[in-house]
Design a protein around this motif. Structure first.
Motif, PDB file in Angstrom:
ATOM      1  N   CYS A 172     -16.024  -3.905   3.538  1.00 18.77           N
ATOM      2  CA  CYS A 172     -14.851  -4.626   3.138  1.00 18.77           C
ATOM      3  C   CYS A 172     -13.800  -3.859   2.947  1.00 18.77           C
ATOM      4  O   CYS A 172     -13.942  -2.697   2.322  1.00 18.77           O
ATOM      5  CB  CYS A 172     -15.484  -5.511   1.963  1.00 18.77           C
ATOM      6  SG  CYS A 172     -13.856  -6.516   1.327  1.00 18.77           S
ATOM      7  N   GLY A 173     -12.646  -3.999   3.403  1.00 21.11           N
ATOM      8  CA  GLY A 173     -11.334  -3.242   3.082  1.00 21.11           C
ATOM      9  C   GLY A 173     -10.161  -3.920   2.780  1.00 21.11           C
ATOM     10  O   GLY A 173     -10.144  -5.211   3.096  1.00 21.11           O
ATOM     11  N   PHE A 174      -9.065  -3.619   2.363  1.00 20.19           N
ATOM     12  CA  PHE A 174      -7.885  -4.341   2.373  1.00 20.19           C
ATOM     13  C   PHE A 174      -6.811  -3.448   2.755  1.00 20.19           C
ATOM     14  O   PHE A 174      -6.663  -2.228   2.577  1.00 20.19           O
ATOM     15  CB  PHE A 174      -7.731  -4.662   0.601  1.00 20.19           C
ATOM     16  CG  PHE A 174      -8.554  -5.691   0.193  1.00 20.19           C
ATOM     17  CD1 PHE A 174      -8.220  -7.083   0.096  1.00 20.19           C
ATOM     18  CD2 PHE A 174      -9.929  -5.493  -0.413  1.00 20.19           C
ATOM     19  CE1 PHE A 174      -9.127  -7.981  -0.082  1.00 20.19           C
ATOM     20  CE2 PHE A 174     -10.998  -6.280  -0.351  1.00 20.19           C
ATOM     21  CZ  PHE A 174     -10.357  -7.577  -0.571  1.00 20.19           C
ATOM     22  N   TYR A 175      -5.366  -4.257   3.224  1.00 19.66           N
ATOM     23  CA  TYR A 175      -4.383  -3.494   3.680  1.00 19.66           C
ATOM     24  C   TYR A 175      -3.300  -4.516   2.872  1.00 19.66           C
ATOM     25  O   TYR A 175      -3.431  -5.533   2.497  1.00 19.66           O
ATOM     26  CB  TYR A 175      -4.167  -4.176   5.353  1.00 19.66           C
ATOM     27  CG  TYR A 175      -5.029  -3.505   5.954  1.00 19.66           C
ATOM     28  CD1 TYR A 175      -4.326  -2.379   6.936  1.00 19.66           C
ATOM     29  CD2 TYR A 175      -6.296  -3.690   6.314  1.00 19.66           C
ATOM     30  CE1 TYR A 175      -5.075  -1.705   7.779  1.00 19.66           C
ATOM     31  CE2 TYR A 175      -7.071  -3.215   7.285  1.00 19.66           C
ATOM     32  CZ  TYR A 175      -6.480  -2.012   7.967  1.00 19.66           C
ATOM     33  OH  TYR A 175      -7.224  -1.248   9.032  1.00 19.66           O
ATOM     34  N   THR A 176      -2.297  -3.535   2.206  1.00 14.65           N
ATOM     35  CA  THR A 176      -1.132  -4.309   1.569  1.00 14.65           C
ATOM     36  C   THR A 176      -0.087  -3.232   2.064  1.00 14.65           C
ATOM     37  O   THR A 176       0.244  -2.294   2.264  1.00 14.65           O
ATOM     38  CB  THR A 176      -1.398  -3.853   0.110  1.00 14.65           C
ATOM     39  OG1 THR A 176      -2.678  -4.485  -0.516  1.00 14.65           O
ATOM     40  CG2 THR A 176      -0.149  -4.130  -0.787  1.00 14.65           C
ATOM     41  N   THR A 177       1.067  -4.219   2.457  1.00 13.50           N
ATOM     42  CA  THR A 177       2.293  -3.709   2.696  1.00 13.50           C
ATOM     43  C   THR A 177       3.056  -3.299   1.460  1.00 13.50           C
ATOM     44  O   THR A 177       3.070  -4.215   0.668  1.00 13.50           O
ATOM     45  CB  THR A 177       3.151  -4.595   3.391  1.00 13.50           C
ATOM     46  OG1 THR A 177       2.457  -5.135   4.776  1.00 13.50           O
ATOM     47  CG2 THR A 177       4.418  -4.108   3.985  1.00 13.50           C
ATOM     48  N   VAL A 178       3.647  -2.146   1.389  1.00 19.65           N
ATOM     49  CA  VAL A 178       4.322  -1.505   0.297  1.00 19.65           C
ATOM     50  C   VAL A 178       5.767  -1.571   0.465  1.00 19.65           C
ATOM     51  O   VAL A 178       6.405  -1.131   1.376  1.00 19.65           O
ATOM     52  CB  VAL A 178       3.960  -0.275  -0.072  1.00 19.65           C
ATOM     53  CG1 VAL A 178       4.839   0.399  -1.178  1.00 19.65           C
ATOM     54  CG2 VAL A 178       2.501   0.077  -0.328  1.00 19.65           C
ATOM     55  N   TYR A 179       6.516  -2.428  -0.337  1.00 16.37           N
ATOM     56  CA  TYR A 179       7.956  -2.801  -0.254  1.00 16.37           C
ATOM     57  C   TYR A 179       8.510  -2.001  -1.539  1.00 16.37           C
ATOM     58  O   TYR A 179       7.742  -1.476  -2.362  1.00 16.37           O
ATOM     59  CB  TYR A 179       8.154  -4.134  -0.438  1.00 16.37           C
ATOM     60  CG  TYR A 179       7.626  -5.075   0.716  1.00 16.37           C
ATOM     61  CD1 TYR A 179       8.407  -5.097   1.643  1.00 16.37           C
ATOM     62  CD2 TYR A 179       6.528  -5.660   0.459  1.00 16.37           C
ATOM     63  CE1 TYR A 179       7.620  -5.960   2.633  1.00 16.37           C
ATOM     64  CE2 TYR A 179       5.828  -6.606   1.145  1.00 16.37           C
ATOM     65  CZ  TYR A 179       6.588  -6.722   2.745  1.00 16.37           C
ATOM     66  OH  TYR A 179       6.079  -7.370   3.332  1.00 16.37           O
ATOM     67  N   SER A 204      -5.829   0.262   2.621  1.00 14.44           N
ATOM     68  CA  SER A 204      -4.628   0.918   3.284  1.00 14.44           C
ATOM     69  C   SER A 204      -3.436   0.495   2.702  1.00 14.44           C
ATOM     70  O   SER A 204      -3.375  -0.701   2.537  1.00 14.44           O
ATOM     71  CB  SER A 204      -4.829   0.582   4.777  1.00 14.44           C
ATOM     72  OG  SER A 204      -5.826   1.144   5.385  1.00 14.44           O
ATOM     73  N   LEU A 205      -2.624   1.522   2.315  1.00 16.99           N
ATOM     74  CA  LEU A 205      -1.229   0.957   1.848  1.00 16.99           C
ATOM     75  C   LEU A 205      -0.171   1.438   2.894  1.00 16.99           C
ATOM     76  O   LEU A 205       0.045   2.331   3.083  1.00 16.99           O
ATOM     77  CB  LEU A 205      -0.958   1.912   0.420  1.00 16.99           C
ATOM     78  CG  LEU A 205      -1.744   1.491  -0.648  1.00 16.99           C
ATOM     79  CD1 LEU A 205      -1.572   2.414  -1.771  1.00 16.99           C
ATOM     80  CD2 LEU A 205      -1.846   0.060  -1.137  1.00 16.99           C
ATOM     81  N   LEU A 277      -2.189   9.444   5.598  1.00 13.41           N
ATOM     82  CA  LEU A 277      -2.804  10.247   4.561  1.00 13.41           C
ATOM     83  C   LEU A 277      -4.009   9.535   4.142  1.00 13.41           C
ATOM     84  O   LEU A 277      -4.258   8.440   3.802  1.00 13.41           O
ATOM     85  CB  LEU A 277      -1.885  10.324   3.411  1.00 13.41           C
ATOM     86  CG  LEU A 277      -0.782  11.553   3.590  1.00 13.41           C
ATOM     87  CD1 LEU A 277       0.168  11.333   2.153  1.00 13.41           C
ATOM     88  CD2 LEU A 277      -1.209  12.767   3.716  1.00 13.41           C
ATOM     89  N   VAL A 278      -5.093  10.511   3.957  1.00 12.94           N
ATOM     90  CA  VAL A 278      -6.524   9.898   3.495  1.00 12.94           C
ATOM     91  C   VAL A 278      -6.921  10.497   2.214  1.00 12.94           C
ATOM     92  O   VAL A 278      -6.913  11.883   2.016  1.00 12.94           O
ATOM     93  CB  VAL A 278      -7.312  10.226   4.483  1.00 12.94           C
ATOM     94  CG1 VAL A 278      -8.954   9.772   4.074  1.00 12.94           C
ATOM     95  CG2 VAL A 278      -7.282   9.771   5.882  1.00 12.94           C
ATOM     96  N   THR A 360     -11.942   5.240   0.113  1.00 10.88           N
ATOM     97  CA  THR A 360     -10.968   5.761   0.593  1.00 10.88           C
ATOM     98  C   THR A 360      -9.553   5.017   0.605  1.00 10.88           C
ATOM     99  O   THR A 360      -9.719   3.937   0.603  1.00 10.88           O
ATOM    100  CB  THR A 360     -11.178   6.212   2.016  1.00 10.88           C
ATOM    101  OG1 THR A 360     -11.351   5.028   3.027  1.00 10.88           O
ATOM    102  CG2 THR A 360     -12.048   7.208   2.269  1.00 10.88           C
ATOM    103  N   ILE A 361      -8.555   5.667   0.232  1.00 16.27           N
ATOM    104  CA  ILE A 361      -7.204   4.946   0.468  1.00 16.27           C
ATOM    105  C   ILE A 361      -6.390   5.782   1.611  1.00 16.27           C
ATOM    106  O   ILE A 361      -6.433   6.882   1.460  1.00 16.27           O
ATOM    107  CB  ILE A 361      -6.389   5.248  -1.084  1.00 16.27           C
ATOM    108  CG1 ILE A 361      -7.009   4.407  -2.097  1.00 16.27           C
ATOM    109  CG2 ILE A 361      -4.804   5.052  -0.944  1.00 16.27           C
ATOM    110  CD1 ILE A 361      -6.097   4.888  -3.466  1.00 16.27           C
TER     111      ILE A 361
END
Length: 415
Positions: A172-179, A204-205, A277-278, A360-361
């Motif tokens: 399970c992982g997540f993606y988020t768009t950063v504004y 993932s950002l 970047l990890v 991991t981010i």
């Protein structure tokens, strides 16, 4: 907050990242850890950061399977990302997952999760799905969630994480768009992530990106000018699209000191940029002990390649166990993590019974225009096929709408 103090704390704003001290991720077009297929361009949400247009609808099972075979041969990849649009809307999704898994690949589903049910999740697991990666952010116009910030969206993230955890054996992982408007919300998401190491393997950002729509730049395809006003990624306020991956990292490290990246991917037009970047954390359900260093990442990926002859996106295990600390013999950051762990054991011996996890981010800085050139990831993990040609997935609609990739042309007269 003290549990995040792995070693010496200095003012993060004074820190800079040095590519020489990080592991340069080694993949390329001939050896990439992942391929990317888009099975539909239909979607049930309308995300501000989306770069895909609805032009074709659902693709046929035959063309999808053909692309999977071609990507496997071209990229020597370990995984296939199933994307869209919203792939859950495709009526033959279980068959697609089954076909990918049947070829010895790991199918990863990139979804907003809006129409996911526990029953459908179980069906996809049975078909061979290896991972759910959910896109959740506060600018998706998601019914029932408008007006809520990223911290409030952690409730939704927890809902999906719990659903996948109940399945067992699925990543399970997540993606988020950063504004710019959500930069101050990043610590809330990271804090939530660290509370769920047994349920969530990665975050993932992805910084918000778009095509600068200014008089100073025109766009050409195959030598002819094109009008980008029909593209949803054009942005007039260029300040919105100047967030760097280092900016996101500094915010994380301000709140969770010691969150050092270990690996990166540079840019094509600007090699000094950090496109990917990890940050690999080591911890338990109760606390973070530190991060793995570049040596651990390098050795882990190369050992996997030695046995599988493929690169992996990451060395993933749901609970790596204390054997991860063996890397302390060769990795300074792992030694720091081990010292922190042992100090915790001395203070509270029950820590010995806690399971050790990795998280991991990934901080991503997608396609951007720098000095009049398109700056892409030099080592893309999201190559896909368009009319038999490997293309970056973020550029697919340039090919679909204009017949080729956009080339920015800088005007000498900014008027």
């Amino acid at each position: 907050m003290s549990k995040y103090f792995f070693w010496d704390i200095v003012a993060t704003t004074m820190m800079t990242l040095d590519q020489k001290k990080l592991y340069r991720l080694p993949w390329d077009q001939r050896n990439s850890p992942g391929g990317w297929i888009e099975i539909t361009d239909r979607c049930d949400l309308s995300c501000r950061g989306c770069y895909r247009h609805t032009l074709e609808g659902d693709r046929s099972l035959e063309t999808i399977c053909s692309d999977v075979v071609a990507l496997q041969q071209a990229l020597n990849c370990e995984t296939i990302a199933i994307a869209g649009g919203e792939p859950l809307l495709h009526p033959r999704l279980p068959e697609i997952v089954s076909f990918i898994a049947g070829r010895g690949l790991k199918p990863r589903l990139l979804t907003n999760g809006h129409c996911l049910t526990p029953e459908l999740a179980a069906t996809l697991k049975k078909a061979g799905l290896a991972a759910f990666h959910f896109h959740v952010d506060y600018q998706q116009n998601r019914p029932g969630w408008t007006g809520k910030d990223e911290q409030e969206h952690n409730t939704l993230r927890q809902h999906y994480a719990d659903m996948v955890f109940q399945l067992g054996g699925v990543e399970c992982g997540f993606y988020t768009t950063v504004y710019r408007s959500s930069l101050d919300q990043i610590p809330h998401i990271v804090r939530w992530l660290h509370k769920n190491p047994h349920k969530v393997q990665h975050l993932s950002l992805i910084v918000f990106r778009g095509l600068p729509d200014t008089p100073a730049i025109t766009y050409h395809v195959n030598g002819r000018p094109v009008d980008i006003r029909q593209m949803r990624t054009r942005v007039a306020d260029t300040h919105e699209i100047t967030i760097r991956s280092e900016d996101v990292w500094r915010i994380i490290n301000d709140h969770f000191p010691g969150s050092w990246p270990s690996a990166y991917t540079p840019g094509t037009a600007a090699p000094e940029t950090f496109k990917f970047l990890v940050i690999p954390y080591i911890g338990s359900k109760k606390q973070i002990f530190g991060t793995a260093g570049p040596v651990t990442i390098k050795m882990g990926l190369w050992v996997l390649r030695l046995f599988s002859r493929k690169y992996a996106i990451a060395a993933r295990e749901f609970g790596v166990g204390k054997k991860i600390f063996l890397f302390a013999l060769i990795d300074g950051r792992m030694r720091q993590a081990l010292k922190t762990y042992l100090k915790c054991v001395i203070r509270n011996p029950s820590v010995l019974a806690e399971k050790i996890y990795t998280q991991t981010i990934n901080i991503q800085q997608p396609l951007e225009v720098i000095s009049g050139k398109m700056n892409l990831c030099d080592g893309c993990v999201n190559y896909m096929l368009h009319e038999g040609e490997l293309v970056h997935s973020c550029r697919l609609d340039e090919y679909r709408m204009f017949g080729g990739p956009l080339v920015p042309v800088q005007s000498d007269d900014p008027r």
